[in-house]
Design an enzyme around this catalytic site. Sequence first.
Site, PDB file in Angstrom:
ATOM      1  N   HIS A 109       0.815  -1.215   0.000  1.00 48.88           N
ATOM      2  CA  HIS A 109       0.000   0.000   0.000  1.00 48.88           C
ATOM      3  C   HIS A 109       0.844   1.258   0.000  1.00 48.88           C
ATOM      4  CE1 HIS A 109      -3.673  -2.303   1.851  1.00 48.88           C
ATOM      5  NE2 HIS A 109      -3.498  -2.579   0.581  1.00 48.88           N
ATOM      6  N   ALA A 220       0.875  -8.605  19.500  1.00 49.91           N
ATOM      7  CA  ALA A 220       1.940  -8.949  18.546  1.00 49.91           C
ATOM      8  C   ALA A 220       3.297  -8.992  19.239  1.00 49.91           C
ATOM      9  CB  ALA A 220       1.956  -7.937  17.414  1.00 49.91           C
TER      10      ALA A 220
HETATM   11  C1  BV8 Z   1      -8.141  -2.268  -5.263  1.00 49.00           C
HETATM   12  C2  BV8 Z   1      -3.830   3.594   2.486  1.00 49.00           C
HETATM   13  C3  BV8 Z   1      -8.450  -2.666  -7.549  1.00 49.00           C
HETATM   14  C4  BV8 Z   1      -2.555   3.836   3.124  1.00 49.00           C
HETATM   15  C5  BV8 Z   1      -5.291   1.717   2.540  1.00 49.00           C
HETATM   16  C6  BV8 Z   1     -12.464  -7.214  -3.671  1.00 49.00           C
HETATM   17  C7  BV8 Z   1     -11.330  -7.344  -4.484  1.00 49.00           C
HETATM   18  C8  BV8 Z   1     -10.558  -6.217  -4.781  1.00 49.00           C
HETATM   19  C9  BV8 Z   1     -10.898  -4.973  -4.239  1.00 49.00           C
HETATM   20  C10 BV8 Z   1     -12.020  -4.854  -3.444  1.00 49.00           C
HETATM   21  C11 BV8 Z   1     -12.793  -5.969  -3.165  1.00 49.00           C
HETATM   22  N1  BV8 Z   1     -13.818  -5.556  -2.370  1.00 49.00           N
HETATM   23  C12 BV8 Z   1     -13.696  -4.230  -2.134  1.00 49.00           C
HETATM   24  C13 BV8 Z   1     -12.638  -3.769  -2.784  1.00 49.00           C
HETATM   25  C14 BV8 Z   1     -12.203  -2.360  -2.802  1.00 49.00           C
HETATM   26  C15 BV8 Z   1     -11.305  -1.972  -1.643  1.00 49.00           C
HETATM   27  C16 BV8 Z   1     -11.668  -2.616  -0.339  1.00 49.00           C
HETATM   28  O1  BV8 Z   1     -11.071  -3.611   0.058  1.00 49.00           O
HETATM   29  N2  BV8 Z   1     -12.629  -2.034   0.369  1.00 49.00           N
HETATM   30  C17 BV8 Z   1     -12.985  -2.572   1.666  1.00 49.00           C
HETATM   31  C18 BV8 Z   1     -13.224  -1.445   2.642  1.00 49.00           C
HETATM   32  C19 BV8 Z   1     -14.191  -3.497   1.480  1.00 49.00           C
HETATM   33  N3  BV8 Z   1      -9.923  -2.274  -1.962  1.00 49.00           N
HETATM   34  C20 BV8 Z   1      -9.215  -1.374  -2.686  1.00 49.00           C
HETATM   35  O2  BV8 Z   1      -9.679  -0.359  -3.142  1.00 49.00           O
HETATM   36  C21 BV8 Z   1      -7.763  -1.740  -2.960  1.00 49.00           C
HETATM   37  N4  BV8 Z   1      -7.499  -1.587  -4.354  1.00 49.00           N
HETATM   38  O3  BV8 Z   1      -9.028  -3.026  -4.986  1.00 49.00           O
HETATM   39  O4  BV8 Z   1      -7.713  -2.035  -6.554  1.00 49.00           O
HETATM   40  C22 BV8 Z   1      -7.847  -3.973  -7.870  1.00 49.00           C
HETATM   41  C23 BV8 Z   1      -7.276  -4.796  -6.922  1.00 49.00           C
HETATM   42  C24 BV8 Z   1      -6.760  -6.031  -7.273  1.00 49.00           C
HETATM   43  C25 BV8 Z   1      -6.829  -6.417  -8.574  1.00 49.00           C
HETATM   44  C26 BV8 Z   1      -7.402  -5.562  -9.500  1.00 49.00           C
HETATM   45  C27 BV8 Z   1      -7.914  -4.357  -9.148  1.00 49.00           C
HETATM   46  C28 BV8 Z   1      -6.801  -0.781  -2.262  1.00 49.00           C
HETATM   47  C29 BV8 Z   1      -6.843  -0.995  -0.790  1.00 49.00           C
HETATM   48  C30 BV8 Z   1      -5.760  -0.123  -0.118  1.00 49.00           C
HETATM   49  C31 BV8 Z   1      -6.409   1.060   0.487  1.00 49.00           C
HETATM   50  N5  BV8 Z   1      -5.425   1.799   1.264  1.00 49.00           N
HETATM   51  N6  BV8 Z   1      -4.489   2.518   3.186  1.00 49.00           N
HETATM   52  C32 BV8 Z   1      -2.783   4.412   4.475  1.00 49.00           C
HETATM   53  O5  BV8 Z   1      -3.438   5.442   4.596  1.00 49.00           O
HETATM   54  O6  BV8 Z   1      -2.274   3.785   5.398  1.00 49.00           O
HETATM   55  S1  BV8 Z   1      -6.149   0.566   3.418  1.00 49.00           S
HETATM   56  C33 BV8 Z   1      -5.785   0.613   5.074  1.00 49.00           C
HETATM   57  O7  BV8 Z   1      -6.425  -0.529   5.634  1.00 49.00           O
HETATM   58  C34 BV8 Z   1      -4.331   0.421   5.418  1.00 49.00           C
HETATM   59  O8  BV8 Z   1      -3.497   0.126   4.331  1.00 49.00           O
HETATM   60  C35 BV8 Z   1      -4.367  -0.771   6.346  1.00 49.00           C
HETATM   61  O9  BV8 Z   1      -3.196  -1.444   6.393  1.00 49.00           O
HETATM   62  C36 BV8 Z   1      -5.451  -1.521   5.719  1.00 49.00           C
HETATM   63  C37 BV8 Z   1      -5.987  -2.693   6.458  1.00 49.00           C
HETATM   64  O10 BV8 Z   1      -6.232  -2.297   7.779  1.00 49.00           O
HETATM   65  P1  BV8 Z   1      -5.417  -3.076   8.941  1.00 49.00           P
HETATM   66  O11 BV8 Z   1      -3.974  -2.939   8.658  1.00 49.00           O
HETATM   67  O12 BV8 Z   1      -5.969  -4.454   9.055  1.00 49.00           O
HETATM   68  O13 BV8 Z   1      -5.761  -2.193  10.196  1.00 49.00           O
HETATM   69  P2  BV8 Z   1      -7.099  -2.264  11.062  1.00 49.00           P
HETATM   70  O14 BV8 Z   1      -7.091  -1.081  11.960  1.00 49.00           O
HETATM   71  O15 BV8 Z   1      -8.259  -2.515  10.159  1.00 49.00           O
HETATM   72  O16 BV8 Z   1      -6.921  -3.590  11.947  1.00 49.00           O
HETATM   73  C38 BV8 Z   1      -5.877  -3.667  12.873  1.00 49.00           C
HETATM   74  C39 BV8 Z   1      -5.915  -5.077  13.445  1.00 49.00           C
HETATM   75  O17 BV8 Z   1      -4.839  -5.205  14.376  1.00 49.00           O
HETATM   76  C40 BV8 Z   1      -7.197  -5.379  14.216  1.00 49.00           C
HETATM   77  O18 BV8 Z   1      -7.670  -6.660  13.830  1.00 49.00           O
HETATM   78  C41 BV8 Z   1      -6.747  -5.397  15.682  1.00 49.00           C
HETATM   79  O19 BV8 Z   1      -7.441  -6.378  16.430  1.00 49.00           O
HETATM   80  C42 BV8 Z   1      -5.295  -5.786  15.555  1.00 49.00           C
HETATM   81  N7  BV8 Z   1      -4.443  -5.264  16.648  1.00 49.00           N
HETATM   82  C43 BV8 Z   1      -4.549  -4.073  17.298  1.00 49.00           C
HETATM   83  N8  BV8 Z   1      -3.568  -3.989  18.232  1.00 49.00           N
HETATM   84  C44 BV8 Z   1      -2.829  -5.133  18.138  1.00 49.00           C
HETATM   85  C45 BV8 Z   1      -3.385  -5.940  17.131  1.00 49.00           C
HETATM   86  N9  BV8 Z   1      -2.892  -7.147  16.826  1.00 49.00           N
HETATM   87  C46 BV8 Z   1      -1.809  -7.576  17.521  1.00 49.00           C
HETATM   88  N10 BV8 Z   1      -1.225  -6.850  18.503  1.00 49.00           N
HETATM   89  C47 BV8 Z   1      -1.708  -5.635  18.834  1.00 49.00           C
HETATM   90  N11 BV8 Z   1      -1.115  -4.932  19.809  1.00 49.00           N
END
Ligand code: BV8
Length: 234
Positions: A109, A220
Amino acid sequence: MDKNSKIVILTGAGISAESGIDTFRSEGGLWEQHKVEDVATPEGFARDPDLVLGFYDMRREALAKVEPNAAHRALAQLIAGHSGKVLLVTQNVDDLHERAGAKNVLHMHGELKSALCQACEMRSAWEGPALLSRPPCPVCKAPMLRPDVVWFGEMPYEMERIYAAIRSADLFVSIGTSGAVYPAAGFVRDAKDCGAATLELNLEASDGSAWFDESRLGKASELVPQWVDEILRS
Ligand code: BV8
């Protein structure tokens, strides 16, 4: 698992949480402070570039105030010490894996410490100044730099390289990700379809937990060093 096993690791914001970097979807997390569509989409950037440039400048500056934690360090030791192949793919845009000593980290990303020129499309390592001040592109000099970060609707980097590694992996490990964002959230299924064992290390059950052979819940900084120890001793 043997000493030459091929391992693919996917990390998310949870691995950096204990270093003090906000995750996205937790209480008070990044997406609570800012609407996704305003700061992490091309449309949001077109609507209000200053808001988006300021959002990423703030996150880049915050990096200087945090340190890698034991989980980042353990993965760096695994990459250095495991005799089989290890590919570390991260959804994170921070540089904590690298600062813990990890080599060849794949930022699918993008990265806070990289800038992308909208004129010449070149990517440049970027420590500052703030992109909000519209500095010139180091390559073509145009004042058209944006964060080199993959927004929603944009293609993540190096997808082919990632899928090739998953296809030949013996083990796929997901660390600190909610499994909410695709295509990263689908990697565990691809890995299973290709015969890899799958392990999740996360604070709580994620959207993808059911797809993992094993899910270990906890911090983690505790789970990752423990798991790396198991691998390096096996
Ligand atoms: C795309 C920008 C087209 C950088 C981010 C199906 C297939 C393909 C695409 C889609 C699809 N369905 C929907 C889509 C579209 C979309 C999507 O996924 N939407 C979602 C909301 C449904 N995806 C896209 O648009 C992607 N691009 O699809 O292109 C394509 C693709 C493939 C092939 C052809 C065409 C682009 C997605 C990237 C978007 N950019 N970020 C930035 O600002 O940082 S996303 C953002 O979310 C970050 O990158 C982040 O990394 C990512 C995921 O979040 P997490 O890292 O999981 O963080 P989160 O807070 O959610 O969770 C944290 C976890 O840690 C929790 O579970 C928690 O319990 C845990 N935790 C907390 N503390 C601890 C811990 N674990 C251990 N120890 C701890 N101490």
